[in-house]
Design an enzyme around this catalytic site. Structure first.
Site, PDB file in Angstrom:
ATOM      1  N   SER A 187     -32.340-132.879   1.635  1.00  0.00           N
ATOM      2  CA  SER A 187     -31.915-132.269   3.155  1.00  0.00           C
ATOM      3  C   SER A 187     -32.333-130.885   3.218  1.00  0.00           C
ATOM      4  O   SER A 187     -32.418-130.056   2.523  1.00  0.00           O
ATOM      5  CB  SER A 187     -30.777-132.418   3.429  1.00  0.00           C
ATOM      6  OG  SER A 187     -29.802-131.739   2.433  1.00  0.00           O
ATOM      7  N   ASP A 188     -32.458-130.352   4.456  1.00  0.00           N
ATOM      8  CA  ASP A 188     -32.330-128.991   4.699  1.00  0.00           C
ATOM      9  C   ASP A 188     -31.197-128.521   4.327  1.00  0.00           C
ATOM     10  O   ASP A 188     -30.086-129.120   4.208  1.00  0.00           O
ATOM     11  CB  ASP A 188     -32.826-128.522   6.117  1.00  0.00           C
ATOM     12  CG  ASP A 188     -33.430-127.003   5.955  1.00  0.00           C
ATOM     13  OD1 ASP A 188     -32.953-126.331   5.183  1.00  0.00           O
ATOM     14  OD2 ASP A 188     -34.082-126.695   7.124  1.00  0.00           O
ATOM     15  N   TRP A 189     -30.984-127.315   4.120  1.00  0.00           N
ATOM     16  CA  TRP A 189     -29.524-126.650   3.632  1.00  0.00           C
ATOM     17  C   TRP A 189     -28.396-126.861   4.492  1.00  0.00           C
ATOM     18  O   TRP A 189     -28.422-126.074   5.615  1.00  0.00           O
ATOM     19  CB  TRP A 189     -29.807-125.159   3.129  1.00  0.00           C
ATOM     20  CG  TRP A 189     -29.994-125.131   1.403  1.00  0.00           C
ATOM     21  CD1 TRP A 189     -29.423-124.451   0.631  1.00  0.00           C
ATOM     22  CD2 TRP A 189     -31.002-125.798   0.926  1.00  0.00           C
ATOM     23  NE1 TRP A 189     -29.951-124.517  -0.639  1.00  0.00           N
ATOM     24  CE2 TRP A 189     -31.014-125.601  -0.525  1.00  0.00           C
ATOM     25  CE3 TRP A 189     -32.182-126.797   1.129  1.00  0.00           C
ATOM     26  CZ2 TRP A 189     -31.775-125.909  -1.683  1.00  0.00           C
ATOM     27  CZ3 TRP A 189     -32.799-127.306   0.178  1.00  0.00           C
ATOM     28  CH2 TRP A 189     -32.830-126.951  -1.166  1.00  0.00           C
ATOM     29  N   GLY A 190     -27.911-127.751   4.279  1.00  0.00           N
ATOM     30  CA  GLY A 190     -26.718-127.961   5.316  1.00  0.00           C
ATOM     31  C   GLY A 190     -26.966-128.899   6.359  1.00  0.00           C
ATOM     32  O   GLY A 190     -26.014-128.941   7.333  1.00  0.00           O
TER      33      GLY A 190
END
Ligand code: BGC
Length: 737
Positions: free
Chosen positions: A221-224
């Site tokens: 995933s992208d961060w968060g």
């Protein structure tokens, strides 16, 4: 796999910390991840995802805006190699880049991290970079998949976009990188795509990415970005970064049977594969050569937009050169946010010019890089200008004007810089403008009376030297625009719908992004896609188009350097598909080649066209379709400077789509089985009807045949269904002939 407990499995599908994965035993060591796309931003295990904290020094290459302007895949592969070397030296297994989202609007805050408005250019460059990185045993992570084309509300915005626009504009660069370079990892985007978060989007992650394109790497995933960790795992996301501490929810879902354990096992298998592939990162070249590559990339990124002949500068001992603009001393060489690198050194253009020029060079900062005007600085610059032989004004967007995390609202340079430029021009001394900006700025409103304009984009840590070399003619500029520069912001096709509101954005411009709109509508632009000047000139001739297979052609052309200096040009091949059933852009870039030529030298260039280059996405049949007919082949130096034209005739792809309950009479006519039935029916119709009422025929042809059952023509629902069944059976058995 048997050795792992369910709890351990649930932990493995999220990271251990900001930059590390969880270890899963002997054959699954923890992995170290680091940004980023134009230099390694390694912070060890802890750190931050927005570029605030310190990171280890690493060579800062030109960001994607600069790399995109080079149009040089071979160079991008070298940049990839050097990035891989840096990562390997720093013990990084997985590098988070390149970024290859399409620049839908020139206002995009992160445009500096992306290559182009065109998917073929983006995909070709990204694939080369990925190959380069992975040649060092370091994983590349193309990002952000998919439709992450704005910063406004990026964590929750729902992108409403047609499948055709996804397939033709927003996905192809990812497809190309997956098919041609086989990245070992991929990062999903923050936003939703047609209602579903990209990180929880089964269609994107499983059906398109894995089943259609054959991606065998890991999706993180992208961060968060993960909203619901269970939905993410179920949709095919392998790794949540950084960990949100919600592994118990995944475990619960597993225990309760809401998530199949096999899905988790596949994710862990892919993590294991990533670990195996990156087990031995190996630096081949040293840091000095990485710096040399960064310099080469900067040289090729510089894009000359205007030149009345003043460039290259002819500097004599007595020439009084005045350099104005803080950027000359304090270069802006990269953008803000997660990609921000701690450079190993920074060369500025002022020093680089002074090293190369015998006479004295005066310098006036003219403005500061903080918001607001400083009239004393401006006054001093104008005073110094009156006795200069030439003024080089370094203007651009300071850090506060553009960054990851927000979009711009206009294309203007800061007001204090524009006022200063006006005053410098009013002195009557020749002014050369050098720009530093990560995304397009308005130029048309101030370009009159300016002797030359050098678009320096963001050039990485070695950029200052590259600028000096171009100004002085040690290097002939060879950058070409990877994005159009519109005359007015309002001309941009996304203007009415960018960036949306209330967490909704509708891509109303559909497939008409960038030049695909400008060139189709004939909208005037300030500088066209693919444009860039040189210190020499090139002639294209001898276009030859040779069929080399079914729907395959080799396009050959010869290019000659007709000037007196060495230089590189970018030969661009566009395909124009007009006259078919669906609206297509005026033309689309399908291939390009950067060619370096000595004065008088001539070289052959060969580019290829395949079926996909002719195809459009048929939204109803949900497939690529090549229509039979004529296609124009254009070879040029920009999308608006076509030098040679030819044409090809395609037999089409021969695919017949199944009939549906609502297929029209026209669609029945194209299907061999139903066409025969129609012929028989026509025989029973009153003669001469087509001649008597052609408009009636046109109306009937666009009507679903099923609707004709109520028109008293003797056609019944049973007959229609029978024909549809027979036609589709024949299609399935291959007996349509
Ligand atoms: C960015 C990614 C980046 C990640 C880690 C996110 O905010 O969108 O591109 O790789 O942070 O720093």
């Amino acid at each position: 796999m048997e050795e792992l407990t369910r709890e351990h499995k649930a932990r493995l599908v999220a990271g251990a910390s900001t930059w590390k994965t969880v270890s899963g035993g002997r054959d699954l060591p923890e992995l170290l991840l680091a940004d980023g796309p134009h230099g390694v931003r390694s912070q060890g295990a802890q750190g931050d995802s927005v570029g605030i904290g310190d990171s280890l020094p690493a060579v800062c290459f030109p960001p994607a805006v600069g790399l995109g302007s080079t149009w040089n895949p071979a160079l991008l592969e070298r940049v990839g190699n050097a990035l891989g070397d840096e990562a390997a030296r720093l013990g990084v297994n997985v590098l988070l880049g390149p970024g290859l989202n399409i620049k839908r609007s020139p206002l995009g805050g992160r445009n500096f991290e992306y290559f182009s408005e065109d998917p073929r250019l983006s995909g070709t460059l990204a694939a080369a970079m990925v190959r380069g990185i992975q040649a060092r045993g370091v994983a590349a992570t193309p990002k952000h998949f998919a439709a992450n084309n704005q910063e406004t509300d990026r964590m929750r915005v729902d992108v409403t976009v047609s499948e055709r626009a996804l397939r033709e504009i927003y996905l192809p660069a990812f497809e190309q990188v997956v098919r041609d370079a086989g990245p070992w990892a991929l990062m999903s985007a923050y936003n939703r795509v047609n209602g579903v978060f990209a990180s929880e989007n089964h269609w994107l992650l499983e059906e398109v990415l894995r089943d259609e394109w054959g991606f065998d790497g890991l999706v993180m995933s992208d961060w968060g970005a993960v909203d619901d960790p269970v939905a993410a795992v179920a949709a095919g996301l392998d790794l949540e970064m950084p960990p949100s501490g919600r592994h118990t929810r995944v475990l619960e879902a597993l225990e309760e049977g809401h998530v199949d354990e096999a899905v988790l096992d596949s994710a862990i298998e892919r993590l294991r594969r990533l670990a195996a592939r990156t087990a031995r990162p190996t630096a081949v070249d040293d840091r000095a050569s990485a710096q040399a590559v960064a310099l080469d990339a900067a040289r090729e990124a510089v894009t000359l937009l205007e030149n009345d002949g003043i460039l290259p500068l002819a500097v004599e001992d007595h020439t009084r050169m005045l350099v104005v603009g803080e950027f000359a001393r304090t270069p802006r060489f990269q953008g803000g946010g997660s990609s921000r690198v701690q450079p190993t050194r920074v060369l500025n253009a002022l020093d680089a010019l002074r090293e190369r020029v015998a006479g004295t060079i005066a310098f006036e900062p003219g403005f500061t890089l903080s918001p607001g005007a400083d009239t004393d600085l401006a006054d001093a610059a104008v005073a110094a200008a009156s006795d200069a032989d030439v003024i080089i004004a370094f203007l651009g967007l300071p850090d506060h004007a553009e960054s990851e995390g927000f979009d711009r609202t206009d294309l203007l340079l800061p007001a204090d810089q524009l006022t200063l430029l006006e005053r410098l021009r009013a002195t009557g001394r020749p002014v050369v403008v050098v720009l530093s900006n990560g995304s397009v700025v308005d130029i048309a409103s101030w370009r009159d009376g300016i002797a030359a304009i050098v678009e320096g984009w963001l050039l990485g840590q070695e950029g200052g030297r590259a600028i000096a070399e171009v100004l002085l003619g040690e290097v002939s500029p060879s950058g070409r625009l990877a994005e159009s520069i519109p005359l007015r912001l309002e001309d941009n096709p996304s203007h009415l719908t960018f960036p949306g509101r209330d967490s909704q954005v509708v891509y109303g411009d559909d497939i008409f992004v960038g030049y695909r709109s400008y060139d189709t509508l004939g909208t005037q632009v300030a500088y066209a896609f693919g444009f860039g000047l040189s210190y020499t000139s090139f002639r294209y001739h001898d276009l030859q188009i040779v069929e080399i297979g079914r729907n395959r052609w080799a396009v050959r052309v010869r290019i000659r350097n007709t000037g007196s200096r060495a230089g590189s040009d970018v030969v661009q091949l566009y395909v124009a598909a007009d006259g078919g059933e669906v609206r297509r852009p005026a033309h689309e870039l399908r291939a390009f080649a950067k060619v370096k030529l000595a004065p008088g030298e001539e070289k052959p260039v060969e580019m290829e066209i395949g079926p996909r280059d002719l195809a459009f996405w048929n939204a109803q049949a949900r497939r690529w379709q090549v229509e039979p007919g004529r296609y124009r082949i254009e070879v040029g130096a920009s999308s608006r400077d076509i030098r040679l034209r030819g044409e090809i005739h395609s037999p089409g792809d021969g695919i017949i789509d199944p009939l549906r309950a609502d297929s029209t009479l026209a669609e029945w006519e194209r299907n061999p089985v139903s066409a025969k039935v129609l012929e028989q029916m026509r025989a029973g119709m009153p003669a001469g009807m087509a001649e008597k009422a052609p408009e009636l025929l046109a109306m009937v042809r666009s009507t679903p045949v099923m609707k004709l059952t109520t028109w008293g023509l003797g056609l019944t629902e049973e007959i229609v269904q029978d024909v549809i069944r027979k036609a589709n059976d024949a299609l399935a058995d291959g007996t349509t002939e």
